[in-house]
Every structure is written in structure tokens, then in C-alpha cells.
Design an enzyme around this catalytic site. Structure first.
Site, mmCIF file in Angstrom:
data_model
loop_
_atom_site.group_PDB
_atom_site.id
_atom_site.type_symbol
_atom_site.label_atom_id
_atom_site.label_comp_id
_atom_site.label_asym_id
_atom_site.label_seq_id
_atom_site.Cartn_x
_atom_site.Cartn_y
_atom_site.Cartn_z
ATOM 1 N N ASP A 93 -0.622 -5.969 -1.322
ATOM 2 C CA ASP A 93 -0.418 -4.989 -0.258
ATOM 3 C C ASP A 93 -1.036 -3.618 -0.546
ATOM 4 O O ASP A 93 -0.688 -2.627 0.113
ATOM 5 C CB ASP A 93 1.077 -4.861 0.050
ATOM 6 C CG ASP A 93 1.564 -6.040 0.898
ATOM 7 O OD1 ASP A 93 0.753 -6.555 1.695
ATOM 8 O OD2 ASP A 93 2.720 -6.455 0.752
ATOM 9 N N ASP A 157 -0.698 -12.066 6.123
ATOM 10 C CA ASP A 157 -0.673 -10.592 6.151
ATOM 11 C C ASP A 157 -1.841 -9.981 5.386
ATOM 12 O O ASP A 157 -2.275 -8.860 5.666
ATOM 13 C CB ASP A 157 0.628 -10.052 5.537
ATOM 14 C CG ASP A 157 1.851 -10.903 5.842
ATOM 15 O OD1 ASP A 157 1.692 -12.123 5.993
ATOM 16 O OD2 ASP A 157 2.952 -10.364 5.902
#
Ligand code: GLY
Length: 375
Positions: A93, A157
Site C-alpha cells: 500500500d 487493490d
């Protein structure tokens, strides 16, 4: 397009966020309690959402040049240095954390320290690439448990984290970053996107041989279901890979995933956590709507003239439903969006989440022409 409505949204966001920014100068919020932002960054600086508050501040600063937004954005970026120094807290991330903070800062001012931070994060992200399976590893194993059980896991994601690699590659004139991002995007295209255009959340590969093993349920209803935020990440993530590489296949996948999303939007325009969840409990996720709207608005820029309106209309339907039914416009309440859900099977549902606010603002900024391009 109804520009009066867009101007009204822009005006209301500025009134609301100016008050929230002044009340929350020293925080990095994730959610609210009784309408007051928490400070997730204080207790958990490595949490994956810690870049979004900074991103909101940069979007607001880009539009207004009011110092409060700049000050808040800078303090978030500096605090994230503790994450850069914490290997266990560095996962895939990095795009979500350093694109809306350090890269945004660098794009606005050319700040050299910000460039350095974002390049370190990009190096780390590139280092997560599994060259045999051609995917970027999503998560580390839980702290203290180095059994390698997550070594083969990739998630949809990650498509939103790839732009950190595209940016670093352009910045350093080093094609390695783009090669890695494209190989991951190709793997995601092959193994995550189903024939009907729906997206799987988690795919597990054999980290040793690279072989596809199976998909795992993840944050939606379950195995074989259709998690709406993941669908939004796919729509937006693939169009971002298209705009960074010019590869038509990513445009095609973004369209396919957007068409699936659009076909499943309920008449209300409000988005469930999973398009395949049972009718009850009817949990919602406003973040999925805001993210998908951003993806569709971006996609609309690259499709032929006669297709643009389909994606714009769908995005505006989602945004109007949020604005009318799920935005809290009270200046004394910190959060903007309501009814956001992190995961279907979590104990709590339908609360405020910072990235919902971020993407709603980004979508309105796209329509206004005031966006700072972050991805
Ligand atoms: N990237 C994690 C999530 O969307 O919840």
C-alpha cells in the site's frame, strides 16, 4: 453536465472541509466517533489509509491555496517517515500512502525531500515483486510470524498502488519500475477479472513456482462473490495503468469492469458492500461508489465520443446519490461520507472512512477542473 450542481458541491465541500481541517490540525484520521475524527496515525502510523488525509489536504490546497491545508498535508507527510523506517509496516500500500502525500507535494512544489521519500517507497514496492509469479506481494505476515504464508497473496487493490512505480520510473528514467507494474497488471488482468467483468479480491499463487493456486474470499461476502470496493479499484486501477502506459488492453479491462459495475448499480444509486451479498442485512459501502465514480470519470476521458456519456452519467448518478443521501453536510461533524464499510464480515459496518471523503472530493474536483492529479 449539470455544472450548477457541481459548483454547489464544490462550495459545500469547501465550507465543510475548511472547518474540519482547522479542528483537526494535528491528526491523521481514519474514522469518526460521534462526528469527531480519530487520530489513527498516532497509534498506527503504518495503517494503509494514512495517506488520504494528506491527499484531501493537497486537493483542497490546490484549489484554494489556504495555508491550513498545506500545514496539515506537510505534517502528515513528515509523520509517515516513521512508516518508511519500519520494514514490517511497509507493504504493497505504499502507493496509497506516498502518492497522495510525498508525490503530491513534489508535484506541487518540486520538493526534493518529498521526491526522496516517494522514491524510497517505490523501491520498496518494486522489491515486493515475485518474478516467477509476476505479481506484487500484497501483505507481510503478521508481526513475528515469518512463516511465509502470505508470500503468494496478491489483491486487486494493488492496481491503485502501481502508479507509484510508473511515477518512479519516469522520474528516474528507469524502465524497471514500469516493467514490474505492467507485469503485475497483466497478471491481475488474467487471474482477477472474471469473464463477466467482476473482480476477485484475493488471489493466491505458489510463491515458489508462481503457479496460480486459488482465489480467497477477502473483504466481500465470500468466495466467488463481487466485492464492490474491489470492483472500484479495478475500474480506476486499470484506467490508470492505461494512462501511464498507453496499452489498450488496460483500457479494455477498465471498460469491462466499469460496464459490470454500471449494470449492477441499484435504482437508488447506493452501493452494497458486495453485489452478490444476500438481500439482508443490506450493508452499504459509500466508498465503493466514490471510488468507482472517480474511475468512471477518468475512463470517460479515454473512450470514443459516443461512449463518454455512459461513464459520466453513471459516475454522476453515484455522486448525486451520495450527495443527497450519504453526505453529512453539517460543518460541526468532521466526516463527509456516511455508511462506509471496510469488510462485509467485520463486526462493524456503515461508519465513516477517510478514503470515502477523499474520493468523493476527488470526483467533484475532476468535474470542477480543480483536481491535482495524484495517481
Ligand atoms: N485496500 C484495502 C481496502 O480497500 O479495504
Amino acid at each position: 453536465m449539470d455544472m450548477d450542481w457541481v459548483h454547489e458541491m464544490y462550495r459545500r465541500i469547501l465550507v465543510k472541509e475548511n472547518a474540519a481541517a482547522k479542528r483537526n490540525r494535528d491528526k491523521i484520521p481514519y474514522t469518526t466517533k460521534d462526528g469527531v475524527f480519530d487520530d489513527r496515525g498516532k497509534n498506527d502510523i503504518c495503517w494503509w489509509t494514512n495517506g488520504f488525509w494528506g491527499g484531501m489536504m493537497w486537493q483542497l490546497y490546490h484549489a484554494t491555496h489556504e495555508p491550513v491545508y498545506l500545514e496539515n498535508a506537510l505534517q502528515t507527510e513528515i509523520k509517515l517517515d516513521a512508516n518508511l523506517m519500519n520494514r514490517q509496516g511497509m507493504d504493497h500500500d505504499s502507493g496509497f500512502k506516498w502518492l497522495p502525500t510525498a508525490v503530491a507535494h513534489y508535484r506541487m512544489t518540486g520538493d526534493k525531500a518529498s521526491r526522496n521519500r516517494a522514491l524510497l517507497a517505490a523501491d520498496n514496492l518494486a522489491g515486493r515483486f515475485n518474478p516467477v509469479g509476476k505479481f506484487i506481494r500484497a501483505w507481510n505476515n503478521w508481526d513475528g510470524n515469518e512463516d511465509g504464508s502470505f508470500a503468494g497473496r496478491a489483491i486487486i487493490d494493488c492496481m491503485m498502488n502501481l502508479p507509484l512505480l510508473y511515477w518512479a520510473g519516469e522520474e528516474l528514467h528507469d524502465p524497471r519500475f514500469c516493467h514490474i507494474a505492467k507485469m503485475h497488471a497483466d497478471t491481475a488482468m488474467k487471474y482477477f477479472i472474471r469473464e463477466d467483468g467482476s473482480a476477485k479480491h484475493i488471489v493466491e499463487f505458489d510463491a515458489q513456482t508462481g503457479a496460480y493456486l486459488h482465489s480467497v474470499g477477502g473483504q466481500g461476502y465470500g468466495h466467488g462473490s463481487s466485492w464492490t470496493r474491489g470492483q472500484g479499484w479495478a475500474v480506476y486501477g486499470f484506467i490508470l495503468s492505461y494512462l501511464h502506459t498507453g496499452e489498450e488492453r488496460y483500457l479494455a479491462v477498465s471498460k469491462k469492469t466499469a460496464d459490470y459495475f454500471i449494470a449492477n448499480i441499484p435504482d437508488s444509486g447506493l452501493i452494497p458492500v458486495d453485489f452478490r451479498q444476500p438481500p439482508e442485512p443490506a450493508y452499504e459501502d459509500s466508498t465503493a461508489a466514490a471510488i468507482a465514480a472517480c474511475g468512471m470519470l477518468e475512463l470517460a476521458k479515454y473512450v470514443p465520443e459516443n461512449e463518454k456519456q455512459t461513464y459520466k452519467n453513471a459516475a454522476i448518478k453515484l455522486l448525486k446519490a451520495l450527495a443527497d443521501k450519504r453526505c453529512n453536510w453539517d460543518e460541526n461533524t468532521d466526516n463527509l461520507l456516511e455508511k462506509c464499510t471496510a469488510a462485509y464480515h467485520d463486526a462493524e459496518h456503515e461508519f465513516s472512512i477517510i478514503y470515502g471523503d477523499y474520493y468523493f472530493i476527488e470526483a467533484i474536483w475532476k468535474l470542477m477542473g480543480t483536481e491535482l492529479f495524484i495517481w
